[in-house]
Motif scaffolding. Structure first.
Motif, mmCIF file in Angstrom:
data_model
loop_
_atom_site.group_PDB
_atom_site.id
_atom_site.type_symbol
_atom_site.label_atom_id
_atom_site.label_comp_id
_atom_site.label_asym_id
_atom_site.label_seq_id
_atom_site.Cartn_x
_atom_site.Cartn_y
_atom_site.Cartn_z
ATOM 1 N N LEU A 1 36.063 42.643 -32.474
ATOM 2 C CA LEU A 1 37.040 44.397 -32.106
ATOM 3 C C LEU A 1 37.880 44.347 -30.909
ATOM 4 O O LEU A 1 38.364 44.764 -31.100
ATOM 5 C CB LEU A 1 36.059 45.034 -31.688
ATOM 6 C CG LEU A 1 36.289 46.706 -31.784
ATOM 7 C CD1 LEU A 1 36.855 47.363 -32.781
ATOM 8 C CD2 LEU A 1 34.745 47.928 -31.364
ATOM 9 N N ALA A 2 37.379 43.891 -29.669
ATOM 10 C CA ALA A 2 38.445 42.960 -28.361
ATOM 11 C C ALA A 2 39.955 42.273 -28.615
ATOM 12 O O ALA A 2 40.429 43.205 -28.472
ATOM 13 C CB ALA A 2 37.316 42.936 -27.510
ATOM 14 N N TYR B 1 39.372 46.179 -38.889
ATOM 15 C CA TYR B 1 39.478 47.104 -39.326
ATOM 16 C C TYR B 1 39.975 46.562 -40.717
ATOM 17 O O TYR B 1 39.757 47.715 -41.262
ATOM 18 C CB TYR B 1 40.208 47.852 -38.733
ATOM 19 C CG TYR B 1 39.289 49.266 -37.734
ATOM 20 C CD1 TYR B 1 37.904 47.679 -37.344
ATOM 21 C CD2 TYR B 1 39.555 49.946 -36.639
ATOM 22 C CE1 TYR B 1 37.015 48.819 -36.359
ATOM 23 C CE2 TYR B 1 38.921 50.471 -35.600
ATOM 24 C CZ TYR B 1 37.253 49.959 -35.283
ATOM 25 O OH TYR B 1 35.968 50.170 -34.496
ATOM 26 N N ARG B 2 40.918 45.675 -41.710
ATOM 27 C CA ARG B 2 41.211 45.684 -41.922
ATOM 28 C C ARG B 2 40.457 44.325 -43.041
ATOM 29 O O ARG B 2 40.353 45.063 -44.106
ATOM 30 C CB ARG B 2 42.122 44.785 -41.894
ATOM 31 C CG ARG B 2 43.183 44.161 -43.335
ATOM 32 C CD ARG B 2 43.869 45.091 -44.193
ATOM 33 N NE ARG B 2 43.662 44.633 -45.431
ATOM 34 C CZ ARG B 2 44.568 45.138 -46.645
ATOM 35 N NH1 ARG B 2 44.703 46.347 -46.175
ATOM 36 N NH2 ARG B 2 44.498 43.891 -47.984
ATOM 37 N N ASP B 3 39.821 43.869 -41.770
ATOM 38 C CA ASP B 3 39.021 42.633 -43.186
ATOM 39 C C ASP B 3 37.800 43.105 -43.121
ATOM 40 O O ASP B 3 36.984 42.886 -44.085
ATOM 41 C CB ASP B 3 38.361 41.782 -41.367
ATOM 42 C CG ASP B 3 40.094 40.550 -41.513
ATOM 43 O OD1 ASP B 3 40.662 40.444 -41.728
ATOM 44 O OD2 ASP B 3 40.120 39.904 -40.638
ATOM 45 N N LEU B 4 37.085 44.292 -42.712
ATOM 46 C CA LEU B 4 35.793 44.614 -43.335
ATOM 47 C C LEU B 4 36.155 45.090 -43.175
ATOM 48 O O LEU B 4 34.474 44.842 -44.867
ATOM 49 C CB LEU B 4 35.063 45.803 -41.925
ATOM 50 C CG LEU B 4 33.684 45.574 -41.793
ATOM 51 C CD1 LEU B 4 33.371 44.287 -41.356
ATOM 52 C CD2 LEU B 4 33.223 46.753 -40.538
ATOM 53 N N PRO B 5 36.192 46.367 -44.681
ATOM 54 C CA PRO B 5 36.459 46.876 -45.956
ATOM 55 C C PRO B 5 37.547 46.044 -46.569
ATOM 56 O O PRO B 5 36.663 46.108 -47.589
ATOM 57 C CB PRO B 5 37.616 48.035 -45.858
ATOM 58 C CG PRO B 5 38.394 47.779 -44.356
ATOM 59 C CD PRO B 5 37.735 47.340 -42.960
ATOM 60 N N ALA B 6 37.933 45.061 -46.098
ATOM 61 C CA ALA B 6 38.554 44.175 -47.627
ATOM 62 C C ALA B 6 37.270 42.888 -48.388
ATOM 63 O O ALA B 6 37.327 42.337 -48.690
ATOM 64 C CB ALA B 6 40.057 43.713 -47.110
ATOM 65 N N GLY B 7 36.546 43.001 -47.167
ATOM 66 C CA GLY B 7 35.637 42.024 -47.578
ATOM 67 C C GLY B 7 33.828 42.484 -47.690
ATOM 68 O O GLY B 7 33.812 43.344 -48.627
ATOM 69 N N PRO B 8 33.024 42.445 -47.123
ATOM 70 C CA PRO B 8 31.264 42.636 -46.876
ATOM 71 C C PRO B 8 31.192 44.236 -47.524
ATOM 72 O O PRO B 8 30.301 43.987 -47.648
ATOM 73 C CB PRO B 8 30.717 41.699 -45.453
ATOM 74 C CG PRO B 8 31.916 41.850 -44.408
ATOM 75 C CD PRO B 8 32.752 41.585 -45.476
ATOM 76 N N ALA C 1 34.992 54.158 -27.579
ATOM 77 C CA ALA C 1 33.554 54.435 -28.678
ATOM 78 C C ALA C 1 33.296 53.632 -29.426
ATOM 79 O O ALA C 1 31.586 53.432 -29.628
ATOM 80 C CB ALA C 1 34.003 55.812 -29.349
ATOM 81 N N HIS C 2 34.319 53.079 -30.489
ATOM 82 C CA HIS C 2 33.365 51.882 -31.282
ATOM 83 C C HIS C 2 32.748 50.472 -31.044
ATOM 84 O O HIS C 2 32.268 50.320 -31.106
ATOM 85 C CB HIS C 2 35.189 51.480 -31.914
ATOM 86 C CG HIS C 2 35.577 52.630 -33.146
ATOM 87 N ND1 HIS C 2 36.372 52.162 -33.544
ATOM 88 C CD2 HIS C 2 34.991 53.589 -33.023
ATOM 89 C CE1 HIS C 2 36.680 53.729 -33.831
ATOM 90 N NE2 HIS C 2 35.640 54.372 -33.307
ATOM 91 N N TYR C 3 33.924 49.707 -29.935
ATOM 92 C CA TYR C 3 33.057 48.777 -29.227
ATOM 93 C C TYR C 3 31.477 48.908 -28.540
ATOM 94 O O TYR C 3 31.199 48.637 -28.812
ATOM 95 C CB TYR C 3 33.724 48.717 -27.657
ATOM 96 C CG TYR C 3 33.298 47.503 -26.707
ATOM 97 C CD1 TYR C 3 33.672 46.092 -27.289
ATOM 98 C CD2 TYR C 3 32.160 47.361 -25.969
ATOM 99 C CE1 TYR C 3 33.341 44.453 -26.780
ATOM 100 C CE2 TYR C 3 32.284 46.134 -25.074
ATOM 101 C CZ TYR C 3 32.945 44.651 -25.745
ATOM 102 O OH TYR C 3 32.139 43.890 -24.931
#
Length: 219
Positions: A93-94, A101-108, A138-140
């Motif tokens: 994230l950092a 935020y691209r890799d997470l929904p495109a993958g697992p 906030a996300h971190y």
């Protein structure tokens, strides 16, 4: 609290503040006999809110792909994920929030990395859009909130009916150490397991999830 269109505050990114924010909202709207539905971290927020603020305004709750009882591995929770997993999420994230935020929904997240899956570019881009609307701080900090908060005692305090919905192919919140344990700790918990469903099942399997939610609301 720093997510979506909410205020980009610098602090208070923990489960106590999440629950208190929800309590303030329900009081402001004077909600009565409300049914709270929380997905993932939101499921933890719902559980913590009810346990922390009482059930005077609550009729039922449903938690979907939710983080309780506890995600991180501890001596008391040997089936949890090592803390290093969540430390790595913070590092990603950092390093590049846009890429993360691209890799997470495109993958697992939606199971799009599974053989035979048919990724939806629109769903992936919408997840990225929602993520980038929030604040980086906030996300971190939120990664710690959802992974290290122990909801065990919260679950034990809840007296209203709670529907626990979880896919057994959830790659974000592994099934075995979450939903079955939560359902056992709840006084009126009902476990509903979905074979092969991913973490983001409210999107990928909306017709099934919405129908089951509606049936629970009408009970």
């Amino acid at each position: 609290r720093g997510h979506g269109r909410s205020a980009q505050v610098a602090d208070g990114h923990d489960m106590d503040h999440y629950a208190d924010d929800l309590a303030a909202l329900t009081a402001h709207l004077d909600l009565k006999n409300a049914i709270h539905v929380g997905h993932s971290t939101g499921g933890g927020e719902v559980v913590h809110y009810i346990a922390r603020h009482g059930e005077s305004r609550v009729a039922k709750a449903a938690i979907l792909s939710a983080v309780p009882p506890l995600m991180v591995q501890t001596p008391a929770n040997p089936g949890g994920l090592p803390k290093s997993v969540f430390d790595d999420l913070q590092k990603q994230l950092a390093a590049s929030r846009t890429q993360f935020y691209r890799d997470l929904p495109a993958g697992p997240f939606y199971g799009y990395n599974r053989p035979g899956a048919k990724p939806s570019e629109a769903v992936i881009q919408n997840w990225w859009r929602q993520g980038m609307m929030g604040g980086a701080k906030a996300h971190y900090d939120g990664i710690v909130a959802f992974s290290q908060t122990d909801f065990t005692e919260d679950l034990k305090k809840i007296n209203v009916p709670v529907l626990v919905m979880h896919g057994d192919d959830d790659q974000i919140v592994p099934y075995a150490d979450s939903a079955p344990l939560s359902a056992k700790l709840l006084k009126k918990g009902t476990l509903k397991t979905y074979k092969g469903f991913p973490h983001g099942m409210p999107t990928t399997h909306a017709e099934t999830i919405n129908a089951d939610l509606l049936a629970f609301f009408r009970e």
